[in-house]
Write an enzyme that holds these catalytic residues in place. Structure first.
Site, PDB file in Angstrom:
ATOM      1  CG  ASP A  37      -1.715   1.311   1.361  1.00  0.00           C
ATOM      2  OD1 ASP A  37      -2.369   1.624   0.481  1.00  0.00           O
ATOM      3  OD2 ASP A  37      -1.624   1.747   2.472  1.00  0.00           O
ATOM      4  CG  ASP A  39      -1.964   7.581   0.452  1.00  0.00           C
ATOM      5  OD1 ASP A  39      -1.441   8.547   0.184  1.00  0.00           O
ATOM      6  OD2 ASP A  39      -2.942   7.213  -0.656  1.00  0.00           O
TER       7      ASP A  39
END
Length: 329
Positions: A37, A39
């Site tokens: 991922d 953020d």
């Protein structure tokens, strides 16, 4: 292009790898691919989201966004996250006006985004110092335009991810309504890796979901990774961890629905998803999820929690670091 049938077949194969009920699984094959991922996991953009959101809230005399609500926004497609936020904030402006205001703040703040602790060393080690080589892919709900805005000044950091192995939130291979916590984005990321292996390195067999390690900071992201049949490392923000203290094992099992029964904030998120999509399938939860849930258990060994990516234990996941005599490099 990834079709619904293709993704379902990949997921079916991953579910077949689950161990029988009992203790935690210990016979995992070595990890061959790591899927990240972005953020709040690689870069501190989740803190920037919070900063910009609170600027708009203060403008209208509203309190700062609490982690009980922010936890429901992380990792979700922008449209769904906005709907959850708006239902809580009840600002005297339209959703479009709110987005315009917060976007103005974000545009100013994105160039200040920086990598989080341990990230640079981990990515460099995985990309250059492993034997056999570890495949890397990015799987983020961030759209292409926002990805460029957030990472233009961090080109070196993200250079470890081949462009074809960056799966973004507006990727056309991910059907509408199938963002995290649905597993599609991670299955598509794995598909990009296997497509490359088929065309450039035929000496290697394709990578299976159980040979993948997903790195996530959000609760929906952990669930998505688990539903994809992949191992998961959860690295939560300290604020998020505070919200789930004592319930971490359910997050690691990907059993988010279990947490909704007595959590008003989670119930809000579920209500918004149903309102937005008109049925229970729009958020990626379908009749298939009941069978997925039965193959995910608390303390089943498929997921771990870390407080940061510093001093990562490669040995635990069967990753061989060249020139290293211990579990981290």
């Amino acid at each position: 292009m990834a079709t619904r049938d293709t993704l379902d077949n990949m997921q079916k194969t991953s579910n077949e790898a689950e161990p029988p009920a009992g203790g935690p699984r210990t016979d995992f094959p070595p990890v061959r691919a790591c899927i990240f991922d972005m953020d709040g996991l690689l870069i501190n953009t989740e803190d920037i989201y919070t900063l910009c959101t609170n600027m708009v809230l203060r403008e209208y005399g509203r309190p700062n966004i609490p982690w009980s609500i922010k936890a429901q926004l992380q990792g979700r497609p922008a449209s769904e996250a906005s709907a959850i936020f708006q239902k809580w904030a009840r600002l005297p402006i339209s959703l479009e006006e709110y987005r315009a205001k917060v976007s103005e703040h974000q545009t100013r703040e994105w160039p200040n985004a920086q990598s989080l602790v341990g990230v640079e060393q981990l990515l460099q080690t995985l990309s250059k110092k492993t034997s056999p080589s570890i495949e890397l892919a990015l799987a983020t709900s961030t759209t292409a335009a926002r990805f460029e805005a957030k990472t233009a000044h961090l080109e070196g950091l993200f250079s470890v991810f081949a462009r074809k192995q960056r799966v973004l939130g507006d990727d056309e291979r991910i059907p509408r309504g199938r963002g995290k916590p649905a597993p599609d984005i991670f299955l598509v990321a794995l598909q990009t890796i296997n497509e490359r292996l088929r065309t450039t390195d035929t000496s290697q067999r394709e990578i299976k979901p159980e040979e993948c390690l997903v790195f996530e900071d959000s609760v929906p992201g952990v669930e998505a990774g688990r539903r994809a049949g992949m191992r998961v490392v959860w690295v939560p923000h300290e604020g998020l961890l505070g919200e789930f203290r004592g319930r971490e094992k359910y997050v690691l099992a990907g059993l988010t629905e279990t947490l909704m029964d007595d959590d008003p904030a989670q119930q809000l998120a579920r209500t918004v998803r149903v309102d937005a999509h008109g049925d229970g399938d729009g958020d990626g939860k379908s009749s298939q999820q009941s069978s997925e849930s039965s193959s995910r258990r608390v303390d089943d060994g498929w997921a771990d929690m870390l407080l940061s990516l510093e001093d990562f234990s490669y040995e635990r996941y069967g990753i061989n670091v060249t020139g290293s005599t211990n579990s981290s490099s």
